[in-house]
Structures are given as structure tokens and as C-alpha cells.
Write a protein that holds these residues in place. Structure first.
Motif, mmCIF file in Angstrom:
data_model
loop_
_atom_site.group_PDB
_atom_site.id
_atom_site.type_symbol
_atom_site.label_atom_id
_atom_site.label_comp_id
_atom_site.label_asym_id
_atom_site.label_seq_id
_atom_site.Cartn_x
_atom_site.Cartn_y
_atom_site.Cartn_z
ATOM 1 N N HIS A 124 0.839 -1.204 0.000
ATOM 2 C CA HIS A 124 0.000 0.000 0.000
ATOM 3 C C HIS A 124 0.877 1.258 0.000
ATOM 4 N N ARG A 125 1.940 1.231 0.792
ATOM 5 C CA ARG A 125 2.828 2.403 0.839
ATOM 6 C C ARG A 125 3.546 2.618 -0.491
ATOM 7 N N HIS A 126 3.617 1.572 -1.296
ATOM 8 C CA HIS A 126 4.275 1.678 -2.606
ATOM 9 C C HIS A 126 3.258 1.792 -3.743
ATOM 10 N N GLY A 127 2.032 2.144 -3.407
ATOM 11 C CA GLY A 127 1.025 2.461 -4.413
ATOM 12 C C GLY A 127 0.377 1.269 -5.082
ATOM 13 N N VAL A 128 0.537 0.077 -4.553
ATOM 14 C CA VAL A 128 -0.042 -1.127 -5.158
ATOM 15 C C VAL A 128 -1.480 -1.288 -4.684
ATOM 16 N N THR A 129 -2.394 -1.504 -5.605
ATOM 17 C CA THR A 129 -3.807 -1.697 -5.259
ATOM 18 C C THR A 129 -4.330 -3.067 -5.675
ATOM 19 N N ALA A 130 -3.500 -3.872 -6.346
ATOM 20 C CA ALA A 130 -3.881 -5.235 -6.738
ATOM 21 C C ALA A 130 -2.630 -6.098 -6.736
ATOM 22 N N PHE A 131 -2.773 -7.344 -6.332
ATOM 23 C CA PHE A 131 -1.617 -8.239 -6.256
ATOM 24 C C PHE A 131 -0.918 -8.379 -7.601
ATOM 25 N N ALA A 132 -1.689 -8.309 -8.702
ATOM 26 C CA ALA A 132 -1.101 -8.499 -10.036
ATOM 27 C C ALA A 132 -0.179 -7.354 -10.428
ATOM 28 N N GLN A 133 -0.220 -6.243 -9.698
ATOM 29 C CA GLN A 133 0.676 -5.116 -9.997
ATOM 30 C C GLN A 133 2.087 -5.343 -9.445
ATOM 31 N N ARG A 176 -6.247 -10.766 -11.427
ATOM 32 C CA ARG A 176 -5.909 -9.543 -10.692
ATOM 33 C C ARG A 176 -5.228 -9.842 -9.340
ATOM 34 N N MET A 177 -5.358 -11.102 -8.873
ATOM 35 C CA MET A 177 -4.821 -11.457 -7.563
ATOM 36 C C MET A 177 -3.563 -12.313 -7.661
ATOM 37 N N ARG A 178 -3.034 -12.455 -8.880
ATOM 38 C CA ARG A 178 -1.883 -13.344 -9.049
ATOM 39 C C ARG A 178 -0.569 -12.570 -9.025
ATOM 40 N N LEU A 179 0.389 -13.083 -8.240
ATOM 41 C CA LEU A 179 1.743 -12.569 -8.289
ATOM 42 C C LEU A 179 2.394 -13.010 -9.599
ATOM 43 N N PRO A 180 3.563 -12.469 -9.958
ATOM 44 C CA PRO A 180 4.232 -12.873 -11.207
ATOM 45 C C PRO A 180 4.393 -14.384 -11.312
ATOM 46 N N ALA A 181 4.450 -14.883 -12.555
ATOM 47 C CA ALA A 181 4.472 -16.330 -12.787
ATOM 48 C C ALA A 181 5.718 -16.991 -12.212
ATOM 49 N N LEU A 182 6.861 -16.303 -12.275
ATOM 50 C CA LEU A 182 8.091 -16.901 -11.749
ATOM 51 C C LEU A 182 8.056 -16.902 -10.225
ATOM 52 N N PRO A 183 8.607 -17.935 -9.589
ATOM 53 C CA PRO A 183 8.629 -17.977 -8.119
ATOM 54 C C PRO A 183 9.343 -16.748 -7.561
ATOM 55 N N PRO A 184 8.876 -16.231 -6.440
ATOM 56 C CA PRO A 184 9.529 -15.068 -5.836
ATOM 57 C C PRO A 184 11.014 -15.319 -5.609
ATOM 58 N N TRP A 185 11.833 -14.322 -5.976
ATOM 59 C CA TRP A 185 13.284 -14.348 -5.764
ATOM 60 C C TRP A 185 13.936 -15.583 -6.392
ATOM 61 N N GLY A 186 13.383 -15.970 -7.538
ATOM 62 C CA GLY A 186 13.963 -17.070 -8.283
ATOM 63 C C GLY A 186 13.875 -18.409 -7.596
#
Length: 711
Positions: A124-133, A176-186
Motif C-alpha cells: 500500500h505504501r508503494h502504491g499497489v492496489t492489486a496483487f497483479a501489480q 488480478r490477484m496473481r503474483l508474477p508467474a516466476l517464483p519469488p526471488w527465483g
């Protein structure tokens, strides 16, 4: 971001396999619920605070809820959708190192919720309003901020772990609720991301101090063995008196007069006293409330002819409202309550007795706190064939179904705990203390007027209640010691607060470091350990062998350090296993010096290394090779925790080595036996036995000295 080019319909489309909740959907829709749960009381999706109490089966658990009000409004609704899926989807996603189950336990969701909220607040502090962002670059920035925070490594692991959990369920969420396809931090492990392991070993629950635990156990056993009968009888009289009050008070002057006459006559006949208390001016005052309880009337009896009869009776007034039940228990030969137990003492002593039973059961069984708190009546039985006391119960940790998911109601232990007589006695005391099906209910007084509340109040005591009870027990004991001029107080622990979670670690320490220390009467910790490992409680599912393994590991490294220093200082070693001893000490020092443990089970695995199989006894050192051992081994040959019985060491065993420290012990023993053998009054049989032992010791000493000269 590629997701910006998705159509609005696709952006919000829920996958076909995913059930999506509406405002009135029950939060715990697909979770097993505690028997007796009122469906109308269950939380609904639209609410911002979700109670999950109905899905928590442990009787000692406190109220549990998920509060979404603190989550930024722009992310709150999707956060609720996500958590609802974790709770209700049959297979939301697999987390690495999750133990095999796809569905997280309610406790896991509760534990991670705080870290999840921290992540959303950061977004929220970084302006994100949806997980897909969220982008990989943004996740890298989040990782850097977490790493820079001055929080524990455990909390850092949880922060990144909850991001991974959100990513793991992306397949059941709309775009809209999906994080990027690649696993976090590789897909890197947390230990690689932060450059260090989570320091579980450094933050472990500390053991209780030696003297504190010894005195705590001694007083607990005194309660169950010396005071229990008096407390049980006093509590029964107390309850009977309270029930008379609940039945209503009579106002019939005739009945009151008859009862008062009989009461006063009984006091005169038995040399009793009127109940009283010390008034503000230091004088003794009649306790009319207690007299009203005895007679089944109201306190206004003081203003009647019956009251004047008591005042003018000439019967002395006591400084308390003592119950009729005499106290016959003794504390080192003296009555522990010479004047008996007062009305108000009875419930307090009953609670203290229950706490004493908990100390004995939880500590001497090696059970986890939650397992002990959920024990039920009839849990102990005596197996006459093996002469073992067996304690049955349920376990919640590691209780999973065929898919590896946690069983919320727990599961019966496959193997019971093997316990000793004091534990069985404590269970029997609890079964006499109250009628509740649980041994440790949060209330042991049936008529207790408890507050009406919508919050969960489990049937069993909670961990925090037990901690308060332990503190009250210590306070009572120390006040009693001060009153009687005794020195066996329970000293304050260096880590201050006594908690049930510290018992298992402490028991493992005593078994390893003080095997000849007394548990009770002639029962030693070494005997207790043998019983615990005799078939059942030694099962690795119980967790206690891992606790013991960690203490064993620490102890062996300390001894290894002493052995290494002695060899470097030129200590001579003799015996058939002398070469093996020197090799193991030298090689083990190279291999294990500075070794970091990652878990209790890691310690257990390391203990199986042959280099660490060195066990010091009385005047001998066993360099254990189970295949050559002539003594009775504790455990099986293939068990990494197998140890020799150094008290049953056979002189012909090929595993024996004798260090210079062992030889010093044997020289002292030789001197003691010489004095006995020179006694002209010694019986002939004993004289011959001692002479034979002296010859054996002399051969050992001569051999050691001769080889030392030749080296």
C-alpha cells in the motif's frame, strides 16, 4: 506489465475449479467444526473480523480470530478472498517444506497472518492496489527492506514465507490477484536470501534451573502424596456447603434454633471453635457468613436469639473459618495444617493440588504441554504383564491425514506414554478432585459463576493459565517455607517465568546430566529414562527423543572438549579400546568442532556417528561398538540413541578404555578396599571378595602404568 492488456472480464474471472464466496458465505464452510458448534454463531465473509474458534479442537486453545480491519482498504477485499481460499479450498497450493500437505492448518494461517498484513501494508505504501501489480523488481525491493529491519531472523523468514504462500495459490485466483508467474526471488531458499540460517537453536526455550526444578518437583510430589487426602476432603466439604447455599436459606426460627443448638453442642463435645476472623482492631470476630453456610440460613442470624446463643456460648472464636474435616497429612513428621483447612483455603488448595499434578504429569512423562492439558479421565492403565504404567492421549503436532494435511481434531497416540508410579498417582488424584472428563479443566468448581461471553473459552486450561498457576504454586510454597522457617524454597529461575513448554527440555537435561539424581524416593532419572524408552515413549513421533538428543549432543561435545584437552596434555590411555578412543577423540574434534545444528532431529542424526560413541563411567570409558558390547544396551543396536549400561560394565568387554582420570578413580577405590580388607572384624566371605577385587584392580593399574612407561 502484460496483465494490463487483459480484458476486464478476464481480469476478474474466477477459475472454474475455484469456489468463490459471497457476503453471507460462512468463513469455515469446508472446515471440520467442534462438536456442538452453533451454525448461527459462525463468522461470515462480509465481516472484517473472522472468528475461527470453531475449527480449533485443542481444548487448551484460546480465542482465535483474523482481523482484516488493519489491512488497507484497497487490498482488504482481495486479502479476504485469498485467506478464505486458504481456509476452504481442498488444495490451494503446495508450500516447500510444508511436510506434504497442500492445505494449511488453521494454526498456520493464524501464525502467518501478521506477516501477510505487513506485506500488504508495504504494498500500500508503494502504491499497489492489486496483487497483479507486483513485479519481481518490487519483490526484490521488499526483500531488501525486510533484510534491513531490526527484527528477528524468524520474523524475516515468515515475512518472505507468506509472500511465497500467496504465490503458491495463484492458480486458483483470478488474474488480478496473481503474483508474477516466476517464483519469488527465483525460488531461492530463505537461508540463501538472508545469508544465514534461522537461529532456532539460539532462540530455543530455556530449561528450568536445576535447584528450581528439584524443589518444584519435591513440593509437587508432597502435595500428591502427603496433602492430597486432606485437600480432597476439605474441598468436598466446601462444595457441600456451597450447594446448601444454592438450595436457599431457611428463615424458620424454629429450624435455625434447632440447628444452632446442635451445632454448638457438637463444638463443645469435640473442643471446637466458632469460625472467626481478625478484625481491624486486632480482636477476633465471629464469622457470621460462615455460620450461615453451616446452618443453611442468612447472616441476619446474628441479630436473633440463636445468634445471641452463639455469642454467649463461651466457645472460643478462631482466627479463621475452619472446616470440620481434620488435616492428617504430615510434613516431615509434623501436621502440615495443625488447625485444619479454612473454608476459603479449600478452593485455593484444590487449584494448587491440580497444579502439582500437572507438574508431575507433564514433566515426568515428557508429554508436550498441549498433550498433557488435553488428557482425559481413565487415561492411565497398568499393564500387569510388563509391569508398566501406560498413559494414553491425543497428539496434535504431526497428526495428519493420508494427504499430509493436519487433522484439526488431532489423533489418538499410536503408542501410549510409559510413565512411572508418581504420574499414575497424580492422575488418580485428579480423577478424585473433580468430575470433569478432562484432567485439567479451566474450572474445577462446578458451581462457579463464570462470565457470559461470546469469546471461546476452551474446556481445558490454557498455556497462560498454567503459567499463572505455576507462579501461584511457587508463591504459596515459598510463603509456607517462610512461615515454617524452612529452607527448601523454590528459588527464582534465572529466566524468571516458569512455563509448561520448558519441562521437556529440563527433563532431557536431568536425564543426561544427572542420571543418578533422585526423581522421588529411590527412583533415579536413569531409571526413568529406561522406562520412557521401554517400547512406547521412545517413539520418535513423541518428539522427546529429539529433545534428549539435543541435550546429549551438547553434553558429548563438552566431554569431547575435555577429552581432547587431556590427550593434548599427554594423558595416557590403556585398555583394549585405547587406540579406538584416541582415534575417535581426534577425528571427532576435527569433524564436529564449530558444527551448527539446525534442528533437534539433526542432533539425533549426528549422534549416530561412531566417532561420538564415547561414554564415560565409573573408573572406565566405553568406546562403544554395539556388536562387541557385553553389557545390556539401552536401546537397539541400530538406534542412534543407543547407549551402554555403564553400571553393568563387564571387565572382559573389548569396548573398555581407561583414561588417566579413570585410573585416578580406580586408585581411590583401591585405597578404600584396602582399608576394608584390613579390617579384622570383616566377615570371611566379604574379606575374600574384597581381596579378589583388589587383585583385579592391581592388574589394571599395573598394566596401565607399564604401558605408560613404554609409550
Amino acid at each position: 506489465m502484460s496483465t494490463l492488456f487483459q480484458s476486464a472480464a478476464a481480469w476478474d474471472t474466477v477459475p472454474d475449479s475455484t469456489e468463490w464466496p459471497g457476503p453471507d458465505t460462512v468463513v469455515l464452510l469446508h472446515r471440520p467444526l467442534r462438536p456442538g458448534t452453533d451454525p448461527a454463531s459462525l463468522s461470515r465473509f462480509a465481516e472484517d473480523r473472522w472468528s475461527v474458534d470453531a475449527a480449533v479442537f485443542e481444548e487448551h486453545a484460546r480465542a482465535k480470530s483474523l482481523n482484516f480491519a488493519a489491512i488497507p482498504r484497497s487490498l482488504r477485499q482481495d486479502a479476504k478472498y485469498y485467506i478464505w481460499q486458504l481456509i476452504n479450498h481442498s488444495s490451494p497450493g503446495t508450500m516447500r517444506h510444508s511436510g506434504g500437505g497442500d492445505r494449511p492448518a488453521i494454526a498456520t494461517i493464524l501464525t502467518g497472518f501478521s506477516s501477510f498484513k505487513e506485506f500488504l501494508s508495504w504494498l500500500h505504501r508503494h502504491g499497489v492496489t492489486a496483487f497483479a501489480q507486483v513485479t519481481p523488481a518490487l519483490l526484490d525491493e521488499y526483500l531488501g527492506d525486510v533484510d534491513d529491519e531490526t527484527i528477528s531472523m524468524v520474523r524475516k523468514y515468515r515475512r518472505v514465507g507468506e509472500v511465497r504462500r500467496l504465490w503458491s495459490v495463484r492458480g486458483i485466483l483470478p488474474l488480478r490477484m496473481r503474483l508474477p508467474a516466476l517464483p519469488p526471488w527465483g525460488g531461492e531458499e530463505s537461508r540463501d536470501l538472508f545469508g544465514r540460517l534461522r537461529p532456532d537453536r539460539d532462540n530455543r526455550t530455556p530449561r528450568i534451573g536445576e535447584l528450581t526444578m528439584q524443589h518444584l518437583l519435591v513440593w509437587a510430589i508432597r502435595f500428591t502424596e502427603d496433602f492430597a487426602d486432606d485437600i480432597l476432603a476439605a474441598r468436598a466439604e466446601y462444595e457441600e456447603s456451597r450447594l446448601r447455599q444454592l438450595d436457599g436459606a431457611t428463615r424458620s426460627p424454629v429450624k435455625i434454633r434447632t440447628r444452632m443448638t446442635a451445632y454448638l453442642d457438637g463444638l463443645r463435645e469435640h473442643g471446637g471453635t466458632l469460625p472467626g476472623y481478625v478484625g481491624p482492631d486486632g480482636t477476633l470476630v465471629i464469622n457470621w457468613r460462615h455460620i450461615a453456610r453451616i446452618l443453611g440460613c442468612t447472616e441476619s442470624v446474628r441479630h436473633t436469639a440463636s445468634g445471641r446463643k452463639a455469642i454467649e456460648s463461651g466457645i472460643p472464636v478462631a482466627d479463621g473459618a475452619f472446616l470440620d474435616t481434620p488435616a492428617t497429612g504430615r510434613l516431615e513428621g509434623r501436621l502440615w495444617r495443625p488447625h485444619g483447612i479454612t473454608f476459603h483455603e479449600a478452593p485455593r488448595l484444590a487449584r494448587l493440588l491440580s497444579t502439582a499434578c500437572f507438574v508431575i504429569i507433564a514433566y515426568l512423562s515428557g508429554a508436550r504441554p498441549g498433550e498433557a492439558l488435553n488428557l482425559r479421565r481413565g487415561c492411565v492403565e497398568h499393564d500387569t504383564a510388563s509391569d508398566l504404567w501406560l498413559m494414553n492421549g491425543r497428539h496434535y503436532k504431526n497428526a495428519v491425514d493420508s494427504d499430509g494435511n493436519k487433522l484439526p481434531a488431532g489423533a489418538p497416540r499410536r503408542d501410549p506414554w510409559v510413565v512411572i508410579a508418581p504420574v499414575a498417582r497424580a492422575v488418580a488424584v485428579l480423577e478424585r478432585l473433580h468430575p470433569h472428563p478432562l484432567l485439567f479443566p479451566n474450572r474445577i468448581t462446578p458451581h462457579h459463576q463464570h462470565l457470559h461471553t461470546t469469546r471461546r473459552r476452551g474446556e481445558a486450561r490454557t498455556d497462560s493459565q498454567i503459567a499463572r498457576d505455576l507462579a501461584a504454586f511457587v508463591t504459596w510454597v515459598n510463603k509456607e517455607c517462610w512461615r515454617l522457617g524452612r529452607t527448601d524454597v523454590i528459588p527464582l529461575d534465572e529466566h524468571d517465568r516458569l512455563t509448561a513448554s520448558r519441562f521437556r527440555r529440563t527433563l532431557a537435561w536431568f536425564i543426561r546430566r544427572r542420571p543418578r539424581g533422585l526423581v522421588a524416593a529411590s527412583l533415579q532419572y536413569g531409571h526413568l529414562h529406561t522406562r520412557m524408552l521401554q517400547g512406547y515413549a521412545g517413539s520418535y513421533d513423541s518428539g522427546f527423543p529429539d529433545e534428549y538428543a539435543f541435550e546429549d549432543w551438547l553434553y558429548r561435545l563438552e566431554i569431547l572438549s575435555d577429552d581432547t584437552q587431556a590427550l593434548e596434555d599427554g594423558e595416557h590411555v590403556s585398555g583394549p579400546a585405547a587406540d579406538a578412543y584416541r582415534h575417535r577423540v581426534t577425528a571427532a574434534t576435527r569433524q564436529f568442532a564449530g558444527h551448527v545444528l539446525t534442528s533437534d532431529r539433526h542432533a539425533r542424526d549426528l549422534l549416530g556417528n561412531p566417532l561420538l560413541q564415547i561414554h564415560h563411567g565409573q573408573g572406565m570409558t566405553c568406546v562403544l561398538d554395539p556388536a562387541q558390547a557385553l553389557c545390556r544396551l539401552r536401546g537397539t543396536i541400530d538406534d542412534p540413541l543407543v547407549t551402554p549400561d555403564t553400571d553393568d560394565c563387564r571387565p572382559q568387554c573389548r569396548n573398555i578404555a581407561r583414561t588417566g582420570r579413570d585410573i585416578e578413580h580406580l586408585r581411590r577405590r583401591y585405597g578404600e578396599l584396602t582399608a576394608i580388607a584390613d579390617d579384622p572384624l570383616a566377615p570371611p566371605i566379604r574379606h575374600q571378595r574384597e581381596l579378589h577385587e583388589l587383585e583385579r584392580l592391581q592388574r589394571i593399574l599395573d598394566t596401565h602404568d607399564a604401558k605408560g612407561i613404554n609409550q
